[in-house]
Design a protein around this motif. Structure first.
Motif, PDB file in Angstrom:
ATOM      1  N   ASN A 168       0.801  -1.224   0.000  1.00 62.51           N
ATOM      2  CA  ASN A 168       0.000   0.000   0.000  1.00 62.51           C
ATOM      3  C   ASN A 168       0.834   1.274   0.000  1.00 62.51           C
ATOM      4  OD1 ASN A 168      -1.470  -2.020   2.339  1.00 62.51           O
ATOM      5  ND2 ASN A 168      -2.569  -1.570   0.444  1.00 62.51           N
ATOM      6  N   THR A 169       2.006   1.219  -0.600  1.00 62.07           N
ATOM      7  CA  THR A 169       2.855   2.405  -0.664  1.00 62.07           C
ATOM      8  C   THR A 169       2.402   3.294  -1.819  1.00 62.07           C
ATOM      9  OG1 THR A 169       4.722   1.121   0.178  1.00 62.07           O
ATOM     10  CG2 THR A 169       5.212   3.241  -0.871  1.00 62.07           C
ATOM     11  N   PRO A 170       1.916   4.504  -1.546  1.00 62.91           N
ATOM     12  CA  PRO A 170       1.505   5.391  -2.647  1.00 62.91           C
ATOM     13  C   PRO A 170       2.680   5.702  -3.569  1.00 62.91           C
ATOM     14  CG  PRO A 170       0.697   6.209  -0.538  1.00 62.91           C
ATOM     15  CD  PRO A 170       1.680   5.113  -0.232  1.00 62.91           C
ATOM     16  N   ARG A 171       2.378   5.877  -4.822  1.00 63.90           N
ATOM     17  CA  ARG A 171       3.424   6.239  -5.788  1.00 63.90           C
ATOM     18  C   ARG A 171       3.701   7.729  -5.679  1.00 63.90           C
ATOM     19  NH1 ARG A 171       0.609   2.053  -7.956  1.00 63.90           N
ATOM     20  NH2 ARG A 171       1.752   0.476  -9.181  1.00 63.90           N
ATOM     21  N   ARG A 172       4.946   8.057  -5.350  1.00 68.35           N
ATOM     22  CA  ARG A 172       5.340   9.465  -5.296  1.00 68.35           C
ATOM     23  C   ARG A 172       5.142  10.098  -6.674  1.00 68.35           C
ATOM     24  NH1 ARG A 172       8.528  10.377  -0.565  1.00 68.35           N
ATOM     25  NH2 ARG A 172       7.930   8.701   0.887  1.00 68.35           N
ATOM     26  N   LYS A 173       4.834  11.353  -6.686  1.00 69.02           N
ATOM     27  CA  LYS A 173       4.592  12.035  -7.957  1.00 69.02           C
ATOM     28  C   LYS A 173       5.923  12.327  -8.638  1.00 69.02           C
ATOM     29  CE  LYS A 173       2.058  15.892  -9.998  1.00 69.02           C
ATOM     30  NZ  LYS A 173       1.182  17.053  -9.716  1.00 69.02           N
ATOM     31  N   PRO A 174       6.178  11.713  -9.782  1.00 63.76           N
ATOM     32  CA  PRO A 174       7.455  11.964 -10.462  1.00 63.76           C
ATOM     33  C   PRO A 174       7.496  13.370 -11.052  1.00 63.76           C
ATOM     34  CG  PRO A 174       6.051  10.578 -11.829  1.00 63.76           C
ATOM     35  CD  PRO A 174       5.328  10.760 -10.526  1.00 63.76           C
TER      36      PRO A 174
END
Length: 330
Positions: A154-160
């Protein structure tokens, strides 16, 4: 808005045959220092006495009983449709094995309010600049496993490539910009959901949260709020790609469905996420103890993903016994 002028928050919890975990989750949801104004439980036709237990222990909870298991995707689409039809301003989504710490919801609301209160030039990326004072479309909790480790599922994807101003604005409220999140404690803006639609109910499971949150966050602000903590009580510690067996079909089909849809991701994002998806599939197959099942699921998923498209939410939810309210249609 509620009577006090604060936003009306509706919690949506989706469950299937996990009665005891659900009761623990509901006790934590209703015991928040800032409790939700309404709570909806969507029961995916559980056979373990879940519905009766909820009615007995939590009579104030709205219980929506589906005729058959529509998966997490159908459950969240159904719950969100009911929340929107009930006038929710914000919807707090979570699985039945999610146990929020007492201040989890309060921390999400605080981060949302503080982000919206920042000056326009400091608070938002260029794509969202015209709406001064506009809060984030989504705020996600920090998800831990039972031993306190960060849960890899459940680790959100950091905004690239987030702009420096956006990163600084998020940091000023103790948060991090994200591009997607899971359905394990995420607070979403109901008005944005009405504009962009519900989760795709026909996904059944896997990637429904990825598709929905990327669609919601395209051109909008999303935050990970580490001050909001929940425990995800899965049986094992690990990601969903650890030997998934025949469920790998849903991963493949749904990813292809998503990449064929132009709404969630920009073209360059589709290329980047497509490449990372292929690498992940290769790792999953390489590490599997049952490669034959995975190969069969892979080919079935590719065929279904290319030859079919998700059915409309109204059709999927009607099959499950829920007529989608007007404000909850996709």
């Amino acid at each position: 808005m509620g009577d006090s002028g604060s936003p009306q928050v509706t919690a949506v919890v989706v469950t299937y045959n996990r009665r005891d975990l659900l009761l623990e989750s509901l006790a934590a949801v209703l015991g928040q220092t800032r409790a939700p104004d309404k709570t909806i439980v969507v029961d995916n036709a559980s056979a373990d006495g879940t519905a009766a237990a909820v009615r007995d222990a939590f009579p104030a909870v709205h219980l929506a009983e589906l005729k058959h298991n529509s998966g997490g995707a159908g459950g969240f689409a159904a719950g969100m449709a009911l929340a929107l039809a009930g006038g929710a301003d914000l919807v707090w989504l979570m699985d039945d094995d999610t146990v929020p710490e007492p201040g989890a919801l309060g921390a999400l609301l605080s981060a949302r309010d503080r982000m919206a209160a920042q000056p326009r030039g400091a608070a938002r990326p260029r794509s969202a600049q015209p709406a001064e004072g506009r809060p984030p479309a989504l705020v996600a909790s920090q998800v831990l496993w039972t031993d306190g480790r960060e849960h890899p599922m459940n680790t959100p994807r950091r905004k690239p490539f987030a702009a420096k101003a956006e990163r600084l604005a998020a940091a000023a409220v103790g948060c991090v910009p994200i591009r997607s999140a899971s359905f394990v404690s995420v607070l979403v803006d109901a008005a944005e959901c009405r504009r962009r639609g519900l989760p795709r109910a026909d996904y059944f499971l896997w990637n429904d949260d990825f598709e929905f949150t990327t669609r919601l966050l395209r051109g909008n602000t999303g935050l990970l709020c580490p001050a909001s903590v929940v425990v995800h009580k899965t049986k094992t510690f690990g990601s969903t790609d650890v030997d998934p067996g025949d469920r790998f079909f849903y991963e493949v089909r749904n990813k292809i469905w998503m990449f064929r849809d132009r709404a969630p991701l920009a073209p360059l994002e589709r290329a980047a996420y497509g490449g990372s998806t292929l690498r992940r599939w290769a790792r999953t197959c390489a590490h599997s103890h049952d490669r034959r099942t995975l190969r069969q699921s892979l080919f079935r998923g590719i065929s279904a993903g290319m030859r079919t498209s998700p059915r409309p939410n109204e059709e999927v939810l009607a099959d499950a016994g829920l007529l989608v309210p007007a404000h909850g249609q996709d």
